[in-house]
Design an enzyme around this catalytic site. Sequence first.
Site, PDB file in Angstrom:
ATOM      1  N   LYS A  42       0.806  -1.220   0.000  1.00 24.73           N
ATOM      2  CA  LYS A  42       0.000   0.000   0.000  1.00 24.73           C
ATOM      3  C   LYS A  42       0.851   1.288   0.000  1.00 24.73           C
ATOM      4  CE  LYS A  42      -3.908  -2.057   2.490  1.00 24.73           C
ATOM      5  NZ  LYS A  42      -4.742  -1.899   3.693  1.00 24.73           N
ATOM      6  N   TYR A  74     -13.174  -2.624  -2.204  1.00 26.67           N
ATOM      7  CA  TYR A  74     -13.556  -2.437  -0.794  1.00 26.67           C
ATOM      8  C   TYR A  74     -15.070  -2.256  -0.623  1.00 26.67           C
ATOM      9  CZ  TYR A  74      -8.627  -2.036   0.612  1.00 26.67           C
ATOM     10  OH  TYR A  74      -7.293  -2.287   0.871  1.00 26.67           O
ATOM     11  N   ASN A 128      -1.872   0.112   7.250  1.00 26.43           N
ATOM     12  CA  ASN A 128      -1.368  -1.185   7.729  1.00 26.43           C
ATOM     13  C   ASN A 128      -0.527  -1.899   6.664  1.00 26.43           C
ATOM     14  OD1 ASN A 128      -3.391  -1.905   6.019  1.00 26.43           O
ATOM     15  ND2 ASN A 128      -4.582  -3.085   7.498  1.00 26.43           N
ATOM     16  N   HIS A 188      -2.301  -5.263   1.772  1.00 22.54           N
ATOM     17  CA  HIS A 188      -3.580  -5.974   1.667  1.00 22.54           C
ATOM     18  C   HIS A 188      -3.266  -7.385   1.181  1.00 22.54           C
ATOM     19  CE1 HIS A 188      -7.668  -7.083   0.625  1.00 22.54           C
ATOM     20  NE2 HIS A 188      -7.134  -7.587  -0.481  1.00 22.54           N
ATOM     21  N   GLU A 227      -9.981 -11.268  -6.717  1.00 23.36           N
ATOM     22  CA  GLU A 227      -9.083 -10.107  -6.644  1.00 23.36           C
ATOM     23  C   GLU A 227      -7.975 -10.182  -7.699  1.00 23.36           C
ATOM     24  OE1 GLU A 227      -9.757  -8.923  -1.951  1.00 23.36           O
ATOM     25  OE2 GLU A 227      -7.866  -9.874  -2.496  1.00 23.36           O
TER      26      GLU A 227
HETATM   27  P1  CMP Z   1      -7.191  -4.268   4.261  1.00 23.38           P
HETATM   28  O1  CMP Z   1      -6.668  -5.588   4.689  1.00 23.38           O
HETATM   29  O2  CMP Z   1      -6.771  -3.748   2.919  1.00 23.38           O
HETATM   30  O3  CMP Z   1      -8.799  -4.324   4.323  1.00 23.38           O
HETATM   31  C1  CMP Z   1      -9.596  -3.193   4.574  1.00 23.38           C
HETATM   32  C2  CMP Z   1      -8.816  -2.003   4.976  1.00 23.38           C
HETATM   33  O4  CMP Z   1      -9.553  -1.009   5.671  1.00 23.38           O
HETATM   34  C3  CMP Z   1      -7.737  -2.414   5.969  1.00 23.38           C
HETATM   35  O5  CMP Z   1      -6.767  -3.191   5.365  1.00 23.38           O
HETATM   36  C4  CMP Z   1      -7.301  -1.054   6.501  1.00 23.38           C
HETATM   37  O6  CMP Z   1      -6.440  -0.360   5.612  1.00 23.38           O
HETATM   38  C5  CMP Z   1      -8.663  -0.325   6.564  1.00 23.38           C
HETATM   39  N1  CMP Z   1      -9.249  -0.393   7.919  1.00 23.38           N
HETATM   40  C6  CMP Z   1      -9.666  -1.480   8.593  1.00 23.38           C
HETATM   41  N2  CMP Z   1     -10.156  -1.150   9.804  1.00 23.38           N
HETATM   42  C7  CMP Z   1     -10.029   0.202   9.894  1.00 23.38           C
HETATM   43  C8  CMP Z   1     -10.355   1.155  10.906  1.00 23.38           C
HETATM   44  N3  CMP Z   1     -10.909   0.783  12.060  1.00 23.38           N
HETATM   45  N4  CMP Z   1     -10.090   2.447  10.658  1.00 23.38           N
HETATM   46  C9  CMP Z   1      -9.537   2.835   9.504  1.00 23.38           C
HETATM   47  N5  CMP Z   1      -9.214   1.980   8.504  1.00 23.38           N
HETATM   48  C10 CMP Z   1      -9.448   0.684   8.692  1.00 23.38           C
END
Ligand code: CMP
Length: 160
Positions: A11, A51, A114, A117, A128
């Site tokens: 990311k 998403y 984070n 993905h 995906e």
């Molecule tokens: P990802 O695994 O790509 O799947 C959904 C994404 O939403 C996640 O990683 C984070 O980047 C984001 N995400 C999940 N929970 C939260 C949260 N509580 N607040 C903000 N972003 C979130």
Amino acid sequence: MTLERTLVIVKPDAINRNLAGEITSRFERKGLKIVAMKMQSLQPYVLKEHYAHHKDKAFYGELIRYMSSIPCILMILQGKEAVKVVRKLVGGTQGREAEPGTIRGDYSVSNQTNLVHASDSVETANTEIKRFFSEKEICDYQKMDFDWVYSKDEKYLAKK
Ligand code: CMP
């Protein structure tokens, strides 16, 4: 048991923080095979599809903005039970809660930024992969470490 493929998106926060190489290296060192890889700016329309299951969440708009802020690195990793193996390497979604030793546990302190993905099931991975890659972008090749990454039995089963 056949080999699986899974989608990973490195990311924008990982790119901005110079962690793309470290993250890719962890997958490689584990024994996963990269069968496709590219850098791409992800457009909001494709991220909204990707998403869609989060569209009612408060963070949805910001998630789309962040994911489209700079290009991402996308890859397809292949291996036995690759979906599960990659999810374990990546760690739990929330950076502050993720186990030390995982990518998020070691490098993220955020819920949103984070770093990675990773597809959450074989079915999701198939969807995906088709969303982000064409068939001709996926490479079919023999890699020299195959004999050393898997046992004889595992290799036999992997060909079935
Ligand atoms: P990802 O695994 O790509 O799947 C959904 C994404 O939403 C996640 O990683 C984070 O980047 C984001 N995400 C999940 N929970 C939260 C949260 N509580 N607040 C903000 N972003 C979130």
